[in-house]
Design a protein around this motif. Structure first.
Motif, PDB file in Angstrom:
ATOM      1  N   SER A   3      18.423  76.095  31.618  1.00  0.00           N
ATOM      2  CA  SER A   3      17.867  74.990  30.842  1.00  0.00           C
ATOM      3  C   SER A   3      17.979  75.266  29.355  1.00  0.00           C
ATOM      4  N   TYR A   4      18.323  74.234  28.605  1.00  0.00           N
ATOM      5  CA  TYR A   4      18.348  74.345  27.150  1.00  0.00           C
ATOM      6  C   TYR A   4      16.931  74.266  26.591  1.00  0.00           C
ATOM      7  N   ALA A   5      16.080  73.474  27.277  1.00  0.00           N
ATOM      8  CA  ALA A   5      14.702  73.301  26.826  1.00  0.00           C
ATOM      9  C   ALA A   5      13.802  73.065  28.032  1.00  0.00           C
ATOM     10  N   ILE A   6      12.538  73.450  27.886  1.00  0.00           N
ATOM     11  CA  ILE A   6      11.521  73.216  28.897  1.00  0.00           C
ATOM     12  C   ILE A   6      10.531  72.201  28.314  1.00  0.00           C
ATOM     13  N   ILE A   7      10.301  71.118  29.039  1.00  0.00           N
ATOM     14  CA  ILE A   7       9.407  70.067  28.562  1.00  0.00           C
ATOM     15  C   ILE A   7       8.111  70.118  29.356  1.00  0.00           C
ATOM     16  N   ASP A   8       7.010  70.239  28.631  1.00  0.00           N
ATOM     17  CA  ASP A   8       5.686  70.359  29.236  1.00  0.00           C
ATOM     18  C   ASP A   8       4.850  69.141  28.847  1.00  0.00           C
ATOM     19  N   GLU A   9       4.560  68.301  29.828  1.00  0.00           N
ATOM     20  CA  GLU A   9       3.748  67.100  29.610  1.00  0.00           C
ATOM     21  C   GLU A   9       2.315  67.279  30.103  1.00  0.00           C
ATOM     22  N   SER A  10       1.913  68.495  30.445  1.00  0.00           N
ATOM     23  CA  SER A  10       0.609  68.727  31.070  1.00  0.00           C
ATOM     24  C   SER A  10      -0.561  68.426  30.130  1.00  0.00           C
ATOM     25  N   ASN A  11      -0.303  68.357  28.828  1.00  0.00           N
ATOM     26  CA  ASN A  11      -1.364  68.062  27.865  1.00  0.00           C
ATOM     27  C   ASN A  11      -1.128  66.693  27.211  1.00  0.00           C
ATOM     28  N   PHE A  12      -0.531  65.759  27.990  1.00  0.00           N
ATOM     29  CA  PHE A  12      -0.233  64.419  27.477  1.00  0.00           C
ATOM     30  C   PHE A  12      -1.505  63.824  26.854  1.00  0.00           C
ATOM     31  N   ILE A  15       3.044  66.445  23.867  1.00  0.00           N
ATOM     32  CA  ILE A  15       4.132  66.991  24.675  1.00  0.00           C
ATOM     33  C   ILE A  15       4.723  68.183  23.939  1.00  0.00           C
ATOM     34  N   ARG A  16       4.989  69.244  24.694  1.00  0.00           N
ATOM     35  CA  ARG A  16       5.613  70.440  24.114  1.00  0.00           C
ATOM     36  C   ARG A  16       7.013  70.588  24.681  1.00  0.00           C
ATOM     37  N   ILE A  17       7.952  70.755  23.775  1.00  0.00           N
ATOM     38  CA  ILE A  17       9.334  71.008  24.163  1.00  0.00           C
ATOM     39  C   ILE A  17       9.709  72.363  23.574  1.00  0.00           C
ATOM     40  N   ARG A  18       9.949  73.317  24.472  1.00  0.00           N
ATOM     41  CA  ARG A  18      10.262  74.684  24.040  1.00  0.00           C
ATOM     42  C   ARG A  18      11.732  74.971  24.347  1.00  0.00           C
ATOM     43  N   PHE A  19      12.464  75.311  23.314  1.00  0.00           N
ATOM     44  CA  PHE A  19      13.865  75.662  23.495  1.00  0.00           C
ATOM     45  C   PHE A  19      13.943  77.090  24.031  1.00  0.00           C
ATOM     46  N   THR A  20      14.763  77.272  25.064  1.00  0.00           N
ATOM     47  CA  THR A  20      14.767  78.518  25.828  1.00  0.00           C
ATOM     48  C   THR A  20      15.587  79.643  25.202  1.00  0.00           C
ATOM     49  N   GLY A  21      16.498  79.304  24.324  1.00  0.00           N
ATOM     50  CA  GLY A  21      17.397  80.317  23.779  1.00  0.00           C
ATOM     51  C   GLY A  21      18.736  80.350  24.487  1.00  0.00           C
ATOM     52  N   LYS A  44       2.986  54.797  26.127  1.00  0.00           N
ATOM     53  CA  LYS A  44       1.713  55.102  25.467  1.00  0.00           C
ATOM     54  C   LYS A  44       1.987  56.009  24.271  1.00  0.00           C
ATOM     55  N   GLY A  45       1.054  55.965  23.312  1.00  0.00           N
ATOM     56  CA  GLY A  45       1.181  56.811  22.139  1.00  0.00           C
ATOM     57  C   GLY A  45       1.251  58.278  22.511  1.00  0.00           C
ATOM     58  N   LEU A  46       2.101  59.012  21.810  1.00  0.00           N
ATOM     59  CA  LEU A  46       2.261  60.434  22.065  1.00  0.00           C
ATOM     60  C   LEU A  46       2.701  61.145  20.795  1.00  0.00           C
ATOM     61  N   ALA A  47       2.665  62.450  20.845  1.00  0.00           N
ATOM     62  CA  ALA A  47       3.196  63.296  19.774  1.00  0.00           C
ATOM     63  C   ALA A  47       3.944  64.430  20.455  1.00  0.00           C
ATOM     64  N   ILE A  48       4.953  64.938  19.778  1.00  0.00           N
ATOM     65  CA  ILE A  48       5.778  65.989  20.371  1.00  0.00           C
ATOM     66  C   ILE A  48       5.799  67.203  19.449  1.00  0.00           C
ATOM     67  N   ILE A  49       5.615  68.363  20.066  1.00  0.00           N
ATOM     68  CA  ILE A  49       5.782  69.634  19.358  1.00  0.00           C
ATOM     69  C   ILE A  49       7.050  70.282  19.908  1.00  0.00           C
ATOM     70  N   PHE A  50       8.025  70.445  19.039  1.00  0.00           N
ATOM     71  CA  PHE A  50       9.262  71.132  19.394  1.00  0.00           C
ATOM     72  C   PHE A  50       9.125  72.583  18.951  1.00  0.00           C
ATOM     73  N   ASP A  51       9.158  73.499  19.906  1.00  0.00           N
ATOM     74  CA  ASP A  51       9.068  74.921  19.584  1.00  0.00           C
ATOM     75  C   ASP A  51      10.463  75.523  19.627  1.00  0.00           C
ATOM     76  N   ALA A  52      11.013  75.734  18.446  1.00  0.00           N
ATOM     77  CA  ALA A  52      12.367  76.278  18.331  1.00  0.00           C
ATOM     78  C   ALA A  52      12.341  77.762  17.969  1.00  0.00           C
TER      79      ALA A  52
END
Length: 134
Positions: A3-12, A15-21, A44-52
């Motif tokens: 995976s290029y990135a892991i998407i975590d919606e558990s705290n909708f 949303i956290r998108i973590r790039f795997t390296g 629905k309204g949301l915000a995204i945190i991209f962890d690079a």
């Protein structure tokens, strides 16, 4: 396939998108873009945190794919995304993000941080309710 990135919606709605390296490939990068778009399925309204923090530098082709995705999904983001926070401790990756935004402007408020606590604080201060059709 890695995976290029892991998407975590558990705290909708955050949303956290973590790039795997892992190196970007046509398949894993398209999966990342498809999964990112799927985050909007609730309308629905949301915000995204991209962890690079561990991000691998995407190829120029994939950078252009990201820019095209931003253009194609501009209205969707404007309608539902209150903002995006980017955790990017690496100066090279920050420069790549700026290059992607030179291809296509980021359509929602965003801020770049060097650490997760700063990004969390900024996202927690966003008004997620105003970006919702509910």
């Amino acid at each position: 396939m890695d995976s290029y990135a892991i998407i975590d919606e558990s705290n909708f709605p955050i949303i956290r998108i973590r790039f795997t390296g892992h190196k970007s490939t046509n398949q894993n990068f398209q999966n990342y873009l498809d999964q990112t778009k799927a985050c909007y399925r609730f309308a629905k309204g949301l915000a995204i945190i991209f962890d690079a923090s561990d991000a691998a530098i995407p190829s120029l082709y994939h950078q252009k794919m990201q820019a095209k995705w931003l253009k194609e999904n501009e209205q969707l983001m404007k309608d539902f995304c209150a903002g995006t926070a980017y955790i990017i401790p690496n100066a090279v990756i920050r420069a790549i993000l700026k290059m992607i935004f030179s291809f296509q402007k980021q359509p929602v408020p965003y801020k770049i941080f060097e650490s997760e606590p700063e990004a969390n604080a900024w996202v927690n201060g966003l008004d997620l309710e105003s970006n919702s059709t509910a």
